[in-house]
Scaffold this active site. Structure first.
Site, mmCIF file in Angstrom:
data_model
loop_
_atom_site.group_PDB
_atom_site.id
_atom_site.type_symbol
_atom_site.label_atom_id
_atom_site.label_comp_id
_atom_site.label_asym_id
_atom_site.label_seq_id
_atom_site.Cartn_x
_atom_site.Cartn_y
_atom_site.Cartn_z
ATOM 1 N N ASP A 173 1.842 -15.297 -10.845
ATOM 2 C CA ASP A 173 3.200 -14.927 -9.780
ATOM 3 C C ASP A 173 2.605 -13.481 -9.092
ATOM 4 O O ASP A 173 1.881 -12.932 -9.419
ATOM 5 C CB ASP A 173 4.134 -14.988 -10.254
ATOM 6 C CG ASP A 173 5.044 -13.644 -10.810
ATOM 7 O OD1 ASP A 173 3.651 -12.846 -10.844
ATOM 8 O OD2 ASP A 173 5.046 -13.624 -11.174
ATOM 9 N N ASN A 181 8.996 -9.733 1.122
ATOM 10 C CA ASN A 181 10.256 -10.473 1.876
ATOM 11 C C ASN A 181 10.766 -9.650 2.351
ATOM 12 O O ASN A 181 11.369 -10.219 4.081
ATOM 13 C CB ASN A 181 10.800 -11.533 1.332
ATOM 14 C CG ASN A 181 10.119 -12.140 0.714
ATOM 15 O OD1 ASN A 181 9.463 -13.332 1.629
ATOM 16 N ND2 ASN A 181 10.250 -13.482 -0.502
ATOM 17 N N HIS A 186 11.238 -13.003 5.221
ATOM 18 C CA HIS A 186 11.088 -14.432 4.119
ATOM 19 C C HIS A 186 9.992 -15.387 5.235
ATOM 20 O O HIS A 186 9.277 -16.419 4.562
ATOM 21 C CB HIS A 186 12.397 -15.423 4.087
ATOM 22 C CG HIS A 186 13.046 -14.676 3.294
ATOM 23 N ND1 HIS A 186 13.145 -15.071 1.977
ATOM 24 C CD2 HIS A 186 14.610 -13.911 3.445
ATOM 25 C CE1 HIS A 186 13.987 -13.581 1.644
ATOM 26 N NE2 HIS A 186 14.898 -13.521 2.314
ATOM 27 N N ASP A 190 6.547 -16.650 3.177
ATOM 28 C CA ASP A 190 6.513 -18.590 3.354
ATOM 29 C C ASP A 190 4.834 -18.313 3.442
ATOM 30 O O ASP A 190 3.969 -19.199 3.266
ATOM 31 C CB ASP A 190 7.065 -19.199 4.095
ATOM 32 C CG ASP A 190 8.517 -18.943 3.144
ATOM 33 O OD1 ASP A 190 8.538 -19.054 2.075
ATOM 34 O OD2 ASP A 190 9.527 -20.410 4.138
ATOM 35 N N GLU A 216 7.724 -17.858 -6.978
ATOM 36 C CA GLU A 216 6.848 -17.294 -6.177
ATOM 37 C C GLU A 216 5.197 -17.471 -7.187
ATOM 38 O O GLU A 216 4.136 -16.406 -7.651
ATOM 39 C CB GLU A 216 6.640 -16.077 -5.560
ATOM 40 C CG GLU A 216 6.730 -14.857 -7.077
ATOM 41 C CD GLU A 216 7.984 -14.540 -7.176
ATOM 42 O OE1 GLU A 216 8.668 -13.839 -7.548
ATOM 43 O OE2 GLU A 216 9.197 -15.406 -6.330
#
Length: 295
Positions: A173, A181, A186, A190, A216
């Site tokens: 991750d 973020n 956000h 993404d 993630e």
């Protein structure tokens, strides 16, 4: 001497031929975000997308402006324009400036949602095919989703046990993803997920299974790969991510990943146990300083 043919940028004027005009019905399908699978029919009238409840397609997200984008019917096809939104409207990775025509299969990004434009006389069939695809693929990253991964993990685990074949699992991750973020929003987060997934996927074998299994968090199933090979793949993933810069607005975002590696062996008595072992090694990598491989 060779010549390079330049591709015209997409504009309303570039799509006028009848063969490329919208035929039959048209619709937007939510393939990522709230109301996943929702279908909104498009008529030959104005259609607005935004956070306002008065919009034809209301998306309740902070990253979506009250009146975000508008679709109109023009010269035999639908075209989309941004309405001065804060985060912009995108067709794929191209930011919409002015009014751009929509083509069958286009993915429209509004805030953190992805909408797929579909048109044609076989719209109903296409819609059901898309819903089936949504059951296995994460639309944001174009990797397999958790549902597919769980089924693949059980299948490969049983195959490995039955035929005494090697099976390795990598779980990784993004380090400090919350910080990305918090600092950039956000929508930027993404974008990082999507671009890093593409970079990693391109460097894996066709038989390897890359899936997004959490926010993630990703996993890679490596059939018939021993532990030493899996460690090498995990290190390759770590280096790939470390070397990727993701452009967003006026900055380039860099990220790293921590990886945990596990192998199907005598002490692993279930698919869940293999995943738990890889997860344990992932946290070992994180506790060891992040941006590293453990296992």
């Amino acid at each position: 001497m060779t010549t390079t043919r330049r591709t015209k940028p997409r504009t309303v004027d570039t799509i006028t031929e009848p063969s490329r005009r919208a035929k039959g019905q048209a619709a937007l399908v939510v393939i990522y975000g709230p109301d996943l699978g929702r279908r909104a029919a498009l008529a030959r009238t104005t259609f607005e997308i935004g956070r306002s409840s008065k919009c034809d397609l209301s998306i309740d997200q902070e990253s979506v402006s009250r009146h975000h984008a508008r679709i109109t019917w023009t010269q035999g096809f639908h075209a989309i324009e941004d309405l001065g939104s804060t985060n912009g409207t995108f067709i794929g990775d191209t930011r919409v400036k002015g009014r751009l025509p929509l083509r069958h299969g286009d993915q429209v990004k509004v805030g953190r949602s992805i909408l797929k434009y579909m048109t044609g006389d076989d719209l109903e069939t296409n819609y059901h095919e898309e819903i089936y695809r949504l059951m296995t693929v994460d639309a944001l990253t174009q990797t397999y989703n958790r549902r597919y991964f769980d089924e693949a993990l059980e299948r490969e685990y049983n195959r490995g046990q039955r035929y005494k074949r090697e099976l390795s699992l990598i779980v990784f991750d993004i380090d400090h993803f919350k910080r990305i973020n918090d600092e950039h929003g956000h929508v930027a987060g993404d974008q990082v997920l999507a671009q890093l997934a593409i970079a990693v996927k391109q460097r894996l074998r066709a038989q390897d299974i890359l899936a997004r299994i959490g926010g993630e968090e990703f996993a890679v199933l490596l059939p018939e790969v021993a532990l030493v090979g899996a460690r090498a793949v995990a290190e390759k993933i770590r280096r790939i991510v470390e070397g990727v810069g993701v452009p967003y607005a006026d900055v380039t975002i860099h990220a790293t990943v921590s990886c945990g590696v596990a192998l199907l062996g005598e002490g692993v008595e279930s698919p869940h146990a293999l995943l738990a072992e890889a997860d344990a090694r992932l946290y070992e990598a994180k506790n060891g300083g992040r941006n590293r491989v453990a296992g």
